[in-house]
Design an enzyme around this catalytic site. Structure first.
Site, PDB file in Angstrom:
ATOM      1  N   ASP A 159      44.237  40.636  42.830  1.00  0.00           N
ATOM      2  CA  ASP A 159      45.456  41.375  43.132  1.00  0.00           C
ATOM      3  C   ASP A 159      45.377  42.769  42.522  1.00  0.00           C
ATOM      4  OD1 ASP A 159      46.660  39.360  44.540  1.00  0.00           O
ATOM      5  OD2 ASP A 159      47.959  38.693  42.914  1.00  0.00           O
ATOM      6  N   LYS A 209      48.345  44.100  47.046  1.00  0.00           N
ATOM      7  CA  LYS A 209      49.425  44.631  47.875  1.00  0.00           C
ATOM      8  C   LYS A 209      50.331  45.510  47.021  1.00  0.00           C
ATOM      9  CE  LYS A 209      49.738  40.354  50.638  1.00  0.00           C
ATOM     10  NZ  LYS A 209      49.024  39.393  49.792  1.00  0.00           N
ATOM     11  N   GLY A 247      48.158  38.252  39.570  1.00  0.00           N
ATOM     12  CA  GLY A 247      49.058  38.700  38.523  1.00  0.00           C
ATOM     13  C   GLY A 247      50.108  37.643  38.215  1.00  0.00           C
ATOM     14  N   GLY A 248      50.549  37.587  36.956  1.00  0.00           N
ATOM     15  CA  GLY A 248      51.572  36.623  36.570  1.00  0.00           C
ATOM     16  C   GLY A 248      51.082  35.204  36.690  1.00  0.00           C
ATOM     17  N   ASP A 249      51.885  34.360  37.321  1.00  0.00           N
ATOM     18  CA  ASP A 249      51.538  32.959  37.554  1.00  0.00           C
ATOM     19  C   ASP A 249      51.389  32.744  39.051  1.00  0.00           C
ATOM     20  OD1 ASP A 249      51.689  29.977  36.301  1.00  0.00           O
ATOM     21  OD2 ASP A 249      52.612  30.034  38.281  1.00  0.00           O
ATOM     22  N   THR A 284      54.052  34.079  33.344  1.00  0.00           N
ATOM     23  CA  THR A 284      54.800  34.809  34.345  1.00  0.00           C
ATOM     24  C   THR A 284      55.472  36.043  33.757  1.00  0.00           C
ATOM     25  OG1 THR A 284      56.642  34.739  35.912  1.00  0.00           O
ATOM     26  CG2 THR A 284      56.793  33.274  34.006  1.00  0.00           C
ATOM     27  N   MET A 308      60.176  42.306  42.027  1.00  0.00           N
ATOM     28  CA  MET A 308      60.044  43.078  43.274  1.00  0.00           C
ATOM     29  C   MET A 308      61.404  43.549  43.782  1.00  0.00           C
ATOM     30  SD  MET A 308      57.271  40.470  45.049  1.00  0.00           S
ATOM     31  CE  MET A 308      58.307  39.046  44.660  1.00  0.00           C
ATOM     32  N   GLY A 326      55.403  46.482  32.488  1.00  0.00           N
ATOM     33  CA  GLY A 326      55.516  45.711  31.252  1.00  0.00           C
ATOM     34  C   GLY A 326      54.179  45.300  30.673  1.00  0.00           C
TER      35      GLY A 326
END
Length: 411
Positions: free
Chosen positions: A194, A216, A247-249, A277, A326, A355
């Site tokens: 990502d 994206k 990214g994240g979870d 996350t 988002m 962050g």
């Protein structure tokens, strides 16, 4: 003692004589390996009884008998009586059964390696001289830490079945990637990544690991999801280990479920390594607790694409914290709808951009002022939006918040 052999104990009978601290410690490992463990002890410890009550082991409460070692693949003599351990070891020798004598490592026919597990690899260390468990464990820990760091190239050298691993890389800080995630990345032949997350780790991969960027942005989707799914399946079918670096979870607005479904439908082995996350970690590192006893006892995580839906409005009305991902472009409309449904205009809003990175910025506002403040500040994605009392700029400095509810014990 010279040759090291890995034993597959899954479903096989392992007898542990002595259900004290040493025997229970060894038993846990055998249970994790899937062995059928029989614990023999006339006075088993409370922990041994607990394991038996949960169905993890078979507990025999009496002194050990010679017949107990019959049909065993491996026996561990771990009583506090050296003569009993020696007798069990002798019985095993007569039956050609491997035996570990916990009281005298030089006496038994086997030793249990101090080991650490890393995906489908296990690193084990065995001393060949006089037993020195602390020394062996120290070497084991050092080797394990080196593997967990991601510095070891763990790619398969022999052709085998391809697979896909979805790795959650967290909100961006490489230090927040789990050890399992780093180890999975070290096994990759190809990484499908990502735009967001701990992408800096990709620079540390060997030069011949292929990296495919399918990231994206809110206004740019260069690689459709169907094409990403197809890419994962095709590369795995070609025998490659494919790491989908997300990214994240993967399962929190990451479309991980769709990618797993595509792999399973194609018969491709797939696993998921959860990530931290951004919905919770980004506010936390910015000093915003998404829950606080007596202030916000529940939290709703939602997508900005959904707008101010009934679930969000109900959560805000109930005093819950709402975390939006988002949502930068949709925030003015969300706040307008919230005001129209009776949400107080002075309810705090915090927007955390980028962050966990060096460019992190936090913008504070309220539901009534958020549209104007965010526009004036030039807030841009990626960002996490927090709406609720916990999002106030001075929330953690307010003594009223700290005493919002009576003291209570944890748990």
């Amino acid at each position: 003692m010279s040759t090291l052999v890995g034993l597959d104990l899954s479903g096989r009978r392992v007898v542990v004589v002595g259900a004290g601290p040493v025997g229970v410690r060894r038993t846990r490992r055998f249970v994790d390996d899937g062995a059928h463990v029989v614990l023999v002890d006339p006075s088993p410890s409370a922990e041994a009884r607990r394991m038996a009550s949960h169905g993890d082991v078979e507990l025999v409460e009496r002194p050990v008998e010679q017949a107990d070692v019959d049909d065993a693949w491996l026996v561990v003599a771990a009583t506090d009586d050296r003569s009993v351990n020696a007798r069990v070891s002798a019985w095993c020798e007569e039956r050609r059964t491997w035996c570990v004598d916990a009281s005298d490592g030089a006496a038994g026919s086997a030793r249990v390696a101090a080991s650490s597990t890393h995906g489908d690899l296990r690193v084990g260390v065995v001393g060949t001289g006089a037993p020195d468990p602390r020394r062996v464990a120290s070497v084991r820990d050092a080797l394990g830490a080196h593997v967990e760091s991601g510095a070891v190239d763990l790619r398969r050298r022999r052709p085998g079945e391809g697979r896909v691993v979805l790795v959650g890389s967290g909100p961006g800080d490489a230090g927040l990637v789990t050890t399992a995630g780093r180890e999975a990345l070290a096994t990759a032949d190809v990484v499908v990544t990502d735009r967001l997350g701990a992408t800096g780790l990709l620079d540390q991969l060997p030069a011949d690991v292929e990296v495919v960027d399918v990231g994206k942005s809110p206004t740019n989707h260069p690689v459709p999801q169907a094409d990403i799914n197809r890419l994962l399946v095709e590369r795995a079918r070609a025998g490659q280990t494919v790491v989908r670096f997300k990214g994240g979870d993967p399962y929190v607005f990451g479309r991980g479920g769709e990618e797993v479904h595509a792999c399973r439908a194609a018969g491709v082995p797939v696993e998921v390594v959860p990530g931290i996350t951004s919905a919770f970690s980004v506010p936390a590192l910015a000093g915003i607790p998404v829950t606080q006893r007596g202030v916000a006892t529940s939290v709703l995580v939602t997508s900005g694409h959904a707008g101010a839906d009934p679930a969000m409005l109900g959560a805000l009305a109930a005093g819950a914290t709402v975390v939006l991902l988002m949502a930068v472009s949709a925030l003015p409309g969300i706040c307008a709808d919230a005001l129209g449904h009776g949400v107080p205009g002075d309810l705090p809003v915090a927007v955390v951009e980028r962050g966990t990175t060096a460019r992190e910025r936090v913008t504070f506002a309220t539901v009534a002022t958020a549209a104007e403040v965010v526009a004036a500040a030039g807030v841009r994605p990626p960002a996490v939006v927090v709406i609720g009392r916990v999002a106030a700029q001075d929330f953690l400095d307010d003594p009223v918040c700290a005493t919002a509810a009576p003291a209570a014990t944890d748990g």
